[in-house]
Design a protein around this motif. Sequence first.
Motif, PDB file in Angstrom:
ATOM      1  N   ARG A  17      72.823  33.583  39.552  1.00 16.46           N
ATOM      2  CA  ARG A  17      72.329  32.845  40.464  1.00 16.46           C
ATOM      3  C   ARG A  17      71.205  33.610  41.203  1.00 16.46           C
ATOM      4  O   ARG A  17      70.119  33.186  41.429  1.00 16.46           O
ATOM      5  CB  ARG A  17      73.256  32.479  41.732  1.00 16.46           C
ATOM      6  N   GLY A  18      71.265  34.751  41.170  1.00 17.35           N
ATOM      7  CA  GLY A  18      70.414  35.761  41.824  1.00 17.35           C
ATOM      8  C   GLY A  18      69.209  35.816  41.092  1.00 17.35           C
ATOM      9  O   GLY A  18      67.974  35.764  41.399  1.00 17.35           O
ATOM     10  N   ALA A  19      69.438  35.924  39.697  1.00 16.28           N
ATOM     11  CA  ALA A  19      68.166  35.839  38.791  1.00 16.28           C
ATOM     12  C   ALA A  19      67.491  34.704  38.726  1.00 16.28           C
ATOM     13  O   ALA A  19      66.120  34.763  38.638  1.00 16.28           O
ATOM     14  CB  ALA A  19      68.865  36.307  37.156  1.00 16.28           C
ATOM     15  N   LEU A  20      68.150  33.520  38.812  1.00 18.08           N
ATOM     16  CA  LEU A  20      67.369  32.089  38.692  1.00 18.08           C
ATOM     17  C   LEU A  20      66.637  32.172  39.843  1.00 18.08           C
ATOM     18  O   LEU A  20      65.373  31.461  39.982  1.00 18.08           O
ATOM     19  CB  LEU A  20      68.499  31.252  38.480  1.00 18.08           C
ATOM     20  N   LEU A  21      67.188  32.571  41.161  1.00 16.39           N
ATOM     21  CA  LEU A  21      66.398  32.550  42.335  1.00 16.39           C
ATOM     22  C   LEU A  21      65.338  33.415  42.367  1.00 16.39           C
ATOM     23  O   LEU A  21      64.277  33.114  42.825  1.00 16.39           O
ATOM     24  CB  LEU A  21      67.260  32.756  43.534  1.00 16.39           C
ATOM     25  N   ALA A  22      65.492  34.376  41.556  1.00 20.39           N
ATOM     26  CA  ALA A  22      64.448  35.247  41.450  1.00 20.39           C
ATOM     27  C   ALA A  22      63.163  35.027  40.759  1.00 20.39           C
ATOM     28  O   ALA A  22      62.104  34.986  40.965  1.00 20.39           O
ATOM     29  CB  ALA A  22      64.724  36.761  40.856  1.00 20.39           C
ATOM     30  N   VAL A  23      63.597  34.244  39.581  1.00 20.08           N
ATOM     31  CA  VAL A  23      62.557  33.508  38.639  1.00 20.08           C
ATOM     32  C   VAL A  23      61.761  32.320  39.631  1.00 20.08           C
ATOM     33  O   VAL A  23      60.532  32.081  39.572  1.00 20.08           O
ATOM     34  CB  VAL A  23      63.133  32.841  37.517  1.00 20.08           C
ATOM     35  N   LEU A  24      62.521  31.866  40.405  1.00 18.73           N
ATOM     36  CA  LEU A  24      61.708  30.811  41.391  1.00 18.73           C
ATOM     37  C   LEU A  24      60.946  31.347  42.399  1.00 18.73           C
ATOM     38  O   LEU A  24      59.986  30.880  42.672  1.00 18.73           O
ATOM     39  CB  LEU A  24      63.102  29.818  41.975  1.00 18.73           C
ATOM     40  N   VAL A  25      61.327  32.576  42.912  1.00 16.20           N
ATOM     41  CA  VAL A  25      60.577  33.379  43.692  1.00 16.20           C
ATOM     42  C   VAL A  25      59.346  33.703  43.094  1.00 16.20           C
ATOM     43  O   VAL A  25      58.219  33.588  43.446  1.00 16.20           O
ATOM     44  CB  VAL A  25      61.301  34.450  44.397  1.00 16.20           C
ATOM     45  N   VAL A  26      59.177  34.159  41.690  1.00 12.64           N
ATOM     46  CA  VAL A  26      58.390  34.596  41.199  1.00 12.64           C
ATOM     47  C   VAL A  26      57.060  33.468  40.874  1.00 12.64           C
ATOM     48  O   VAL A  26      56.067  33.514  41.122  1.00 12.64           O
ATOM     49  CB  VAL A  26      58.580  35.092  39.597  1.00 12.64           C
ATOM     50  N   ALA A  27      57.504  32.479  40.607  1.00 15.46           N
ATOM     51  CA  ALA A  27      56.993  31.174  40.567  1.00 15.46           C
ATOM     52  C   ALA A  27      56.305  30.659  41.787  1.00 15.46           C
ATOM     53  O   ALA A  27      55.118  30.493  42.006  1.00 15.46           O
ATOM     54  CB  ALA A  27      57.639  29.901  39.676  1.00 15.46           C
ATOM     55  N   GLY A  28      57.178  30.647  42.861  1.00 18.11           N
ATOM     56  CA  GLY A  28      56.698  30.313  44.012  1.00 18.11           C
ATOM     57  C   GLY A  28      55.602  31.150  44.622  1.00 18.11           C
ATOM     58  O   GLY A  28      54.712  30.820  45.133  1.00 18.11           O
ATOM     59  N   VAL A  29      55.887  32.369  44.378  1.00 19.13           N
ATOM     60  CA  VAL A  29      54.640  33.420  44.852  1.00 19.13           C
ATOM     61  C   VAL A  29      53.299  33.074  44.056  1.00 19.13           C
ATOM     62  O   VAL A  29      52.288  33.261  44.610  1.00 19.13           O
ATOM     63  CB  VAL A  29      55.103  35.027  44.746  1.00 19.13           C
ATOM     64  N   TYR A  30      53.498  33.174  42.828  1.00 18.93           N
ATOM     65  CA  TYR A  30      52.335  32.739  41.907  1.00 18.93           C
ATOM     66  C   TYR A  30      51.598  31.419  42.644  1.00 18.93           C
ATOM     67  O   TYR A  30      50.087  31.675  42.914  1.00 18.93           O
ATOM     68  CB  TYR A  30      52.619  32.349  40.519  1.00 18.93           C
ATOM     69  N   ILE A  31      52.319  30.389  42.689  1.00 23.36           N
ATOM     70  CA  ILE A  31      51.670  29.111  43.077  1.00 23.36           C
ATOM     71  C   ILE A  31      51.149  29.337  44.695  1.00 23.36           C
ATOM     72  O   ILE A  31      50.064  28.728  44.837  1.00 23.36           O
ATOM     73  CB  ILE A  31      52.773  27.917  43.063  1.00 23.36           C
ATOM     74  N   TRP A  32      51.842  30.180  45.554  1.00 22.85           N
ATOM     75  CA  TRP A  32      51.399  30.395  46.691  1.00 22.85           C
ATOM     76  C   TRP A  32      49.981  30.886  46.828  1.00 22.85           C
ATOM     77  O   TRP A  32      48.992  30.630  47.493  1.00 22.85           O
ATOM     78  CB  TRP A  32      52.296  31.293  47.474  1.00 22.85           C
ATOM     79  N   TYR A  33      49.988  31.942  45.734  1.00 19.65           N
ATOM     80  CA  TYR A  33      48.546  32.914  45.676  1.00 19.65           C
ATOM     81  C   TYR A  33      47.310  31.837  45.331  1.00 19.65           C
ATOM     82  O   TYR A  33      46.265  31.860  45.782  1.00 19.65           O
ATOM     83  CB  TYR A  33      48.679  33.929  44.640  1.00 19.65           C
TER      84      TYR A  33
END
Length: 421
Positions: free
Chosen positions: A197-213
């Motif tokens: 779960r932590g890793a899947l959330l981490a992937v989601l965070v990575v995608a979210g930060v990229y889209i935010w940028y």
Amino acid sequence: MFPLIILYLVLTIIRPQEYMAAFTGIPILPIVLIAAFLCWLISSAKTFAAPQFVILPIFLVVLMISVVVNGWFGGALDQLEKFGPIMIAFFVLATACNTQQRVIITMAVFVLCSVVLVAHGIGQARTGMGWTGVPISEDGRIQYVGIFNDPNDLGLLFATTIPMAVFLSTLRGLLLRLFWLACAALLFYGTYLTNSRGALLAVLVVAGVYIWYRRGFITAGTLGVVGLACMKLMSSRMQDLDPDEESAFGRVDAWYEGLHMFLSHPVFGVGAGNFTEYNDLTAHNSFVLVLAETGFIGYMLWLAFVGYGFWMMLTVLRYKPDGLDDSVRAKAWQGEQRMALTLLLSLCGLYAAAFFLSRSYTVVMYLLAATVVGYYVNARQRFPGLRMFRLADSAWRWFTASLGSIAVFFVLVALLLHVSA
């Protein structure tokens, strides 16, 4: 020096010394690291032009003191043996990554080695046994040998290297582009197979930060909600993402105990490695683990070490050098920003996963940090206008940030305990 530390990186991730008979009894990892360190000692390329070079040795001393003040004098040597090699690897790799090409090679090695571990996991998922002789876990999650025997550690590695694979796909022709994109897809599939779960959330965070940028906060937040819903459908364990769920409650309870360890031992903590002496479960949070085991002093140093990496990459992304009217210089700066964004996303993936894991002292964390530091020190040589970070200039920031983050942890744990009550 660079070939040796890259070999060390390969051996650290793939770890053939732990399952191949040809390496039995040979301390190949320490031998390679010592050889790389000796090359570093005689190298004229040594640099200490980043605060992390000062922070890490002091943090090692604090680790040693933390066990001594808690009554185990022999623990100082034990911590030196455990963390000393990690510090050496950081110094050597940060020094060796002194060109853009070397940073790219390091990223490629991270990705390719991670893909090897994915291939091992795919074999496990299909046959129940990997080529290392390690079977799939009882709950159907893939695992590897050594420091990656826990599926969560595999997921952390994969979440960290996905941005690197995507970045590498932008550098060459069509075939190499397809190759690196395939690697990124495999890494995502490997993350799914870990069912972490932590890793899947981490992937989601990575995608979210990229889209935010790229697109802004509202777009990132909207797509993040959609992504979380999709991940809950993909993973059975993500469906149990609730404070009342037994595993999640156990983590919150461990955070609570860790904060109370800090209150009872506020200066140097309960001693590095001693968390489970006070609680049956480990902290399940890298930040809480450092706070509980090394107290405020160790936590402030570690937070500064982590924070400077993010700050450096954000500095590159925000900086506007002179002379961008020149097309060649403008193109070069765009390349710098793509590389900085990639490393920033990798840091986001690493620490988002580490937020749910007790991996404060794992070598992968410091090898990525070394890549970040090496890149930034080298970028400053190409663009001297980039900020020169000095610990003396911003020490007060980390004192304030440490106090603030500790307060946030207390509030967060109180809220989670109230919700699950």
